[in-house]
Motif scaffolding. Structure first.
Motif, short mmCIF file in Angstrom:
data_model
loop_
_atom_site.label_atom_id
_atom_site.label_comp_id
_atom_site.label_asym_id
_atom_site.label_seq_id
_atom_site.Cartn_x
_atom_site.Cartn_y
_atom_site.Cartn_z
N VAL A 269 -3.94 -25.09 -56.43
CA VAL A 269 -5.00 -24.63 -57.32
C VAL A 269 -6.32 -24.53 -56.57
N LEU A 270 -6.62 -25.50 -55.70
CA LEU A 270 -7.85 -25.47 -54.92
C LEU A 270 -7.90 -24.25 -54.00
N GLY A 271 -6.76 -23.97 -53.34
CA GLY A 271 -6.70 -22.82 -52.45
C GLY A 271 -6.85 -21.51 -53.22
N PHE A 272 -6.15 -21.40 -54.36
CA PHE A 272 -6.24 -20.19 -55.19
C PHE A 272 -7.67 -19.98 -55.65
N THR A 273 -8.31 -21.03 -56.13
CA THR A 273 -9.67 -20.93 -56.66
C THR A 273 -10.66 -20.55 -55.57
N THR A 274 -10.54 -21.17 -54.40
CA THR A 274 -11.45 -20.88 -53.28
C THR A 274 -11.39 -19.41 -52.89
N LEU A 275 -10.17 -18.90 -52.72
CA LEU A 275 -10.00 -17.52 -52.26
C LEU A 275 -10.56 -16.53 -53.28
N ASN A 276 -10.24 -16.74 -54.55
CA ASN A 276 -10.69 -15.79 -55.58
C ASN A 276 -12.16 -15.94 -55.91
N LEU A 277 -12.71 -17.15 -55.80
CA LEU A 277 -14.14 -17.34 -56.03
C LEU A 277 -14.95 -16.68 -54.92
N LEU A 278 -14.45 -16.78 -53.68
CA LEU A 278 -15.10 -16.11 -52.57
C LEU A 278 -15.04 -14.59 -52.75
N ALA A 279 -13.90 -14.09 -53.22
CA ALA A 279 -13.78 -12.65 -53.49
C ALA A 279 -14.74 -12.23 -54.60
N PHE A 280 -14.93 -13.10 -55.59
CA PHE A 280 -15.84 -12.83 -56.69
C PHE A 280 -17.28 -12.67 -56.19
N VAL A 281 -17.64 -13.45 -55.16
CA VAL A 281 -18.98 -13.35 -54.56
C VAL A 281 -19.19 -11.97 -53.96
N TYR A 282 -18.22 -11.49 -53.20
CA TYR A 282 -18.37 -10.21 -52.52
C TYR A 282 -18.08 -9.02 -53.43
N PHE A 283 -17.45 -9.27 -54.56
CA PHE A 283 -17.21 -8.19 -55.52
C PHE A 283 -18.51 -7.73 -56.17
N ALA A 284 -19.51 -8.62 -56.24
CA ALA A 284 -20.81 -8.25 -56.81
C ALA A 284 -21.42 -7.08 -56.04
N TYR A 285 -21.26 -7.08 -54.72
CA TYR A 285 -21.76 -5.98 -53.89
C TYR A 285 -21.08 -4.67 -54.27
N VAL A 286 -19.79 -4.72 -54.53
CA VAL A 286 -19.03 -3.52 -54.90
C VAL A 286 -19.56 -2.95 -56.20
N ILE A 287 -19.75 -3.81 -57.20
CA ILE A 287 -20.24 -3.35 -58.50
C ILE A 287 -21.65 -2.79 -58.37
N TYR A 442 -4.10 -10.43 -55.04
CA TYR A 442 -4.44 -9.16 -55.66
C TYR A 442 -5.94 -8.89 -55.70
N PHE A 443 -6.70 -9.82 -56.26
CA PHE A 443 -8.15 -9.60 -56.40
C PHE A 443 -8.85 -9.54 -55.05
N PRO A 444 -8.64 -10.50 -54.12
CA PRO A 444 -9.26 -10.38 -52.79
C PRO A 444 -8.89 -9.09 -52.08
N LEU A 445 -7.63 -8.64 -52.22
CA LEU A 445 -7.22 -7.40 -51.57
C LEU A 445 -7.97 -6.21 -52.15
N MET A 446 -8.15 -6.21 -53.48
CA MET A 446 -8.90 -5.13 -54.11
C MET A 446 -10.35 -5.11 -53.62
N VAL A 447 -10.96 -6.30 -53.47
CA VAL A 447 -12.34 -6.39 -52.98
C VAL A 447 -12.44 -5.87 -51.56
N LEU A 448 -11.51 -6.26 -50.70
CA LEU A 448 -11.54 -5.82 -49.30
C LEU A 448 -11.36 -4.31 -49.18
N ILE A 449 -10.45 -3.76 -49.97
CA ILE A 449 -10.24 -2.31 -49.95
C ILE A 449 -11.49 -1.59 -50.43
N SER A 450 -12.10 -2.10 -51.49
CA SER A 450 -13.32 -1.49 -52.03
C SER A 450 -14.45 -1.53 -51.02
N ARG A 451 -14.61 -2.68 -50.36
CA ARG A 451 -15.66 -2.81 -49.34
C ARG A 451 -15.40 -1.85 -48.18
N PHE A 452 -14.14 -1.70 -47.81
CA PHE A 452 -13.80 -0.79 -46.70
C PHE A 452 -14.14 0.65 -47.07
#
Length: 479
Positions: A269-287, A442-452
């Motif tokens: 759970v800690l690993g899942f939360t860390t990865l997706n919370l970090l993706a959530f930070v960088y998703f703000a730039y995409v939006i 799924y979510f981190p991959l979507m963020v990385l693709i969007s940023r790319f």
């Protein structure tokens, strides 16, 4: 400026803050006059023993006021009765005195009553208005708010051992609020003489916000903390349930609990939360980029929810780092054959060596965590301020995205060991949405693709560049 030409400073009060602020001015060659209801010179000598006794003295409040030149620091308890008594004494003194010179009262207290509608500085100003009938006298008293955001310890600590190293690390910034521009500028100039950056914050009515600032506790962290730990709690529950309702092999709840490991579950759970919370930070730039592309300009404000999201990225990132640190520590205990049998070979002597997949998983996890440490360190103001804009942006953006990428690879490698399993659930929709290690990607991959796409898809990246360079509309710029 020679010591003889430096202004004499008056401090009303002899408490901790009065002593601290006097050290600041004494160190830079100013003479300090204290005003007290109970003058005690020996007390001051004990607390200011490192300074020449000829440069400070203590008198009654009235005498200290009369000997003051222009700036008076009011360092007394902001109690209504005490302020009332102080204002009464000064008003009586002014009414009797023929010599009227302009005085600047620097009020340094903080807001204490949550029901208070005006600041302590405004309250003091109103007391003078109520007690002084002559406008000519009142106009010579200017109450301004300053120094309330610096505590006594921080103010005096560099002078406990006044070495060049200590003095070089002073980074005080003092907002000044008041109705008299001349009075505020005089204090700002005085602060500059002692190495403090002071700036005009606004009118006296703005001082309430300054006082409230010191009365709030981590106000910028409340919503990011609720998001982060709420997400963590939610993940803890649904990951627990999904492994029971969608197991690899059917089992009863009692069998599930018998094989359940709290530490291993928490670590997932800690690993899942860390990865997706970090993706959530960088998703703000995409939006934010999508909104800029829609507006065609950088001068139109974002919606309030997006604006707050962008402003919370620092806190969200640091909370992701905190949760990631727990994940890294927990991983030290679960990375052994008893917890992760699939990561180890079964040898004849009973000792299991880690598989290549397990070793790659550890290496990518360590790399992701080290990158996260660097990004987190540059979020600290004192460290971030030592970098120029290009360096700071490289760490926060390039290294941050690298950290997210490495975290995604780290998670993907954990799924890789079961990639070749041949069961009826493989590649079905139910399988794809119930495997936690897959869902985490799924979510981190979507963020990385969007940023790319935003960074390297030429039509889009070119349009964003034109917008961020200040064009009102991209079409105007291109034409």
């Amino acid at each position: 400026m020679s010591p003889a030409n430096r202004e004499k400073i008056t401090v009303i009060g002899t408490g901790n803050y009065a002593i601290s602020i006097s050290k600041l001015f004494l160190h830079h060659g100013h003479e300090v006059i204290f005003g007290s209801r109970n003058p005690n010179l020996n007390y001051l000598k004990q607390n200011l023993s490192e300074f020449n006794e000829r440069n400070f003295n203590v008198f009654s409040i009235e005498d200290a006021w009369m000997q003051s030149e222009s700036i008076i620091f009011l360092a007394i308890l902001a109690d209504e009765a005490i302020y009332e008594n102080f204002a009464e004494k000064i008003c009586q003194l002014l009414s009797r005195s023929n010599k009227q010179t302009s005085k600047i009262i620097v009020e340094i207290s903080n807001w204490t009553d949550k029901n208070q509608q005006i600041s302590n500085a405004e309250r003091l100003q109103n007391l003078f208005k109520d007690k002084l009938d002559e406008k000519s006298i009142l106009s010579k008293i200017n109450v301004i708010k300053a120094f309330n955001l610096i505590n006594a310890y921080s103010l005096s600590n560099p002078f406990e051992s006044p070495t060049k190293a200590n003095l070089a690390n002073l980074e005080f910034r003092v907002p000044v609020a008041g109705d008299s521009e001349q009075a505020k500028q005089k204090l700002i100039d005085l602060c500059a003489q002692v190495g403090i950056l002071a700036y005009n914050y606004g009118d006296l009515q703005d001082s309430l916000q300054l006082e409230k600032t010191n009365s709030t506790t981590f106000s910028e962290w409340k919503i990011p903390s609720l998001i982060s730990f709420g997400f963590l709690a939610f993940n803890f529950i649904w990951v627990f349930l999904i492994y029971f309702y969608f197991p690899k092999k059917p089992q009863s709840f009692s069998e599930y609990l018998a094989d359940f490991s709290l530490l291993s579950h928490t670590n997932k759970v800690l690993g899942f939360t860390t990865l997706n919370l970090l993706a959530f930070v960088y998703f703000a730039y995409v939006i934010a980029s999508i909104f800029q592309l829609k507006y065609g300009t950088k001068y139109q404000k974002f919606p309030s929810w997006l604006d707050n999201w962008l402003k919370s990225r620092k806190q969200l990132g640091l909370l992701a780092f905190l949760i990631g640190t727990f994940h890294a520590i927990a991983s030290l205990f679960v990375t052994n054959p008893q917890y992760l049998k699939d990561w180890h070979y079964k040898l004849s002597n009973g000792v299991g060596r880690m598989t290549l997949n397990g070793e790659l998983n550890i290496l990518t996890g360590i790399t992701a965590y080290l990158l996260m440490i660097i990004v987190a360190l540059t979020s600290i103001n004192s460290i971030g301020n030592s970098l120029n804009w290009s360096e700071w942006r490289f760490v926060q953006s390039k290294m941050g995205i690298s950290c997210l990428t490495m975290g995604l690879v780290h998670d993907a490698l954990m799924y890789f060991r079961i990639y070749n399993e041949k069961d009826e659930n493989n590649y079905s929709l139910v399988y794809l949405v119930t495997r936690v290690k897959l869902i985490a990607i799924y979510f981190p991959l979507m963020v990385l693709i969007s940023r790319f796409i935003l960074a390297y898809c030429t039509p889009i990246s070119r349009r964003l560049e034109l917008i961020r360079n200040g064009s009102v509309t991209c079409n105007q710029k291109e034409n």
